[in-house]
Write an enzyme that holds these catalytic residues in place. Sequence first.
Site, PDB file in Angstrom:
ATOM      1  N   HIS A  73      -2.325   5.041  -0.575  1.00 30.68           N
ATOM      2  CA  HIS A  73      -2.542   5.880   0.611  1.00 30.68           C
ATOM      3  C   HIS A  73      -1.484   5.674   1.698  1.00 30.68           C
ATOM      4  O   HIS A  73      -1.793   5.634   2.896  1.00 30.68           O
ATOM      5  CB  HIS A  73      -3.939   5.648   1.186  1.00 30.68           C
ATOM      6  CG  HIS A  73      -5.048   6.169   0.318  1.00 30.68           C
ATOM      7  ND1 HIS A  73      -4.867   7.159  -0.623  1.00 30.68           N
ATOM      8  CD2 HIS A  73      -6.376   5.832   0.257  1.00 30.68           C
ATOM      9  CE1 HIS A  73      -6.018   7.414  -1.226  1.00 30.68           C
ATOM     10  NE2 HIS A  73      -6.945   6.628  -0.712  1.00 30.68           N
ATOM     11  N   HIS A 120      -9.436  12.548   3.712  1.00 33.42           N
ATOM     12  CA  HIS A 120     -10.297  11.573   3.042  1.00 33.42           C
ATOM     13  C   HIS A 120     -11.711  11.587   3.612  1.00 33.42           C
ATOM     14  O   HIS A 120     -12.339  10.534   3.772  1.00 33.42           O
ATOM     15  CB  HIS A 120      -9.680  10.174   3.161  1.00 33.42           C
ATOM     16  CG  HIS A 120     -10.007   9.266   2.016  1.00 33.42           C
ATOM     17  ND1 HIS A 120     -11.258   8.708   1.854  1.00 33.42           N
ATOM     18  CD2 HIS A 120      -9.250   8.819   0.987  1.00 33.42           C
ATOM     19  CE1 HIS A 120     -11.247   7.937   0.770  1.00 33.42           C
ATOM     20  NE2 HIS A 120     -10.039   7.988   0.214  1.00 33.42           N
ATOM     21  N   GLU A 147     -10.579  14.705  -2.621  1.00 32.61           N
ATOM     22  CA  GLU A 147      -9.211  14.528  -2.139  1.00 32.61           C
ATOM     23  C   GLU A 147      -8.292  15.488  -2.908  1.00 32.61           C
ATOM     24  O   GLU A 147      -7.842  15.193  -4.004  1.00 32.61           O
ATOM     25  CB  GLU A 147      -8.756  13.078  -2.324  1.00 32.61           C
ATOM     26  CG  GLU A 147      -9.630  12.065  -1.592  1.00 32.61           C
ATOM     27  CD  GLU A 147      -9.409  10.653  -2.101  1.00 32.61           C
ATOM     28  OE1 GLU A 147      -8.255  10.176  -2.067  1.00 32.61           O
ATOM     29  OE2 GLU A 147     -10.391  10.026  -2.540  1.00 32.61           O
TER      30      GLU A 147
END
Length: 348
Positions: free
Chosen positions: A121, A195, A315
Amino acid sequence: MEIKRNSQIKTVSVKNFFGLMPDKEEVYSYELFNKNGMSLKIITYGATVTELKVPLKNGQIVDVVLGFDTLEGYLQSFQLEGPPYMGTTVGRFAGRIHNGSFELNGQKILLNKNNNGNSLHGGSVGFSQKIWTVEKVTEGDNPSVTLSYTSPANEENYPGSLAVEVTYTLTEENELLIQYAGKSTEDTVVNLTNHSYFNLEGHSSNVKDQDLIVNADQMLEKSADNIPTGRYLETAGSSFDFLTAKKCPSEIDNTFVVTHKDEAAAVLFSNKNNLKMTVYTDQPGVHIYVGGNCFNKVKGKENADYHPLSGICFETQNFPDAPNHEHFPSAVLKKGDEYTHETVYKFQ
């Protein structure tokens, strides 16, 4: 109370002070309202969705995303053993990059590692922990807020200065529309996503009795440490076959291949609230993850204890580790080109 009566529909956006960062930088929240009584709240920390309230047929309103009441909650959540990235905008690269390295134009790029020897991420301090700048707020029909962040060259060791924008729009059709755009001063890789953890029965409930559909015939095979092997697996007949509705699994952390861009990528439905959320995206994948656990260390909104079944993430993104697999859709953004990405969460 999680669900409350909607006594008056607002239509004007609201800006509020949300908190101070450790360096005293101010964080603000922006709240948008459509004409149906739906509302969206975004904070400038991480360009994060903190609230999404949807009206039900019975006149009640339900907050369908997990989050925290205070900035301190968001900051503390990144200190957890497994940070939940609650509602944040994830970048530069959503998902894992194996060994935190890839080759670009013949040069080996070595990223900061923050997840079992991999980059996850965006690295140690990704876009989810940055203060974004509000560029524009629109009111009236389909209100929106646009936030920007410029990631300097070599931040987390990514090449090029990358300027990104994300626009959140609340449509009159009860959709949350998220649009991303980005340009880089050098060739780089980009993979942005949101997210948010969704729960159609309220953020303090659980998702185990909600129905899930994923319109995918294939998914990515992954290794024991959640890195794609490069192989595509057929979902038919497997426990990952969600072409027909199944209850939300208690554990899932997998990328599904979106093959029909004009159709829904996924659907979530609550019989309890008679509420359906449909996910549309122009991205090649949707990574589905059930979670939200805060390990009883950080309280969620309204003092909620978030647990491993608190919410489900959709996502929408390129494939994890795409820079290391030539046959995956390219995640390379060429100097001067524009990265674009559009995702819709529609509520009915």
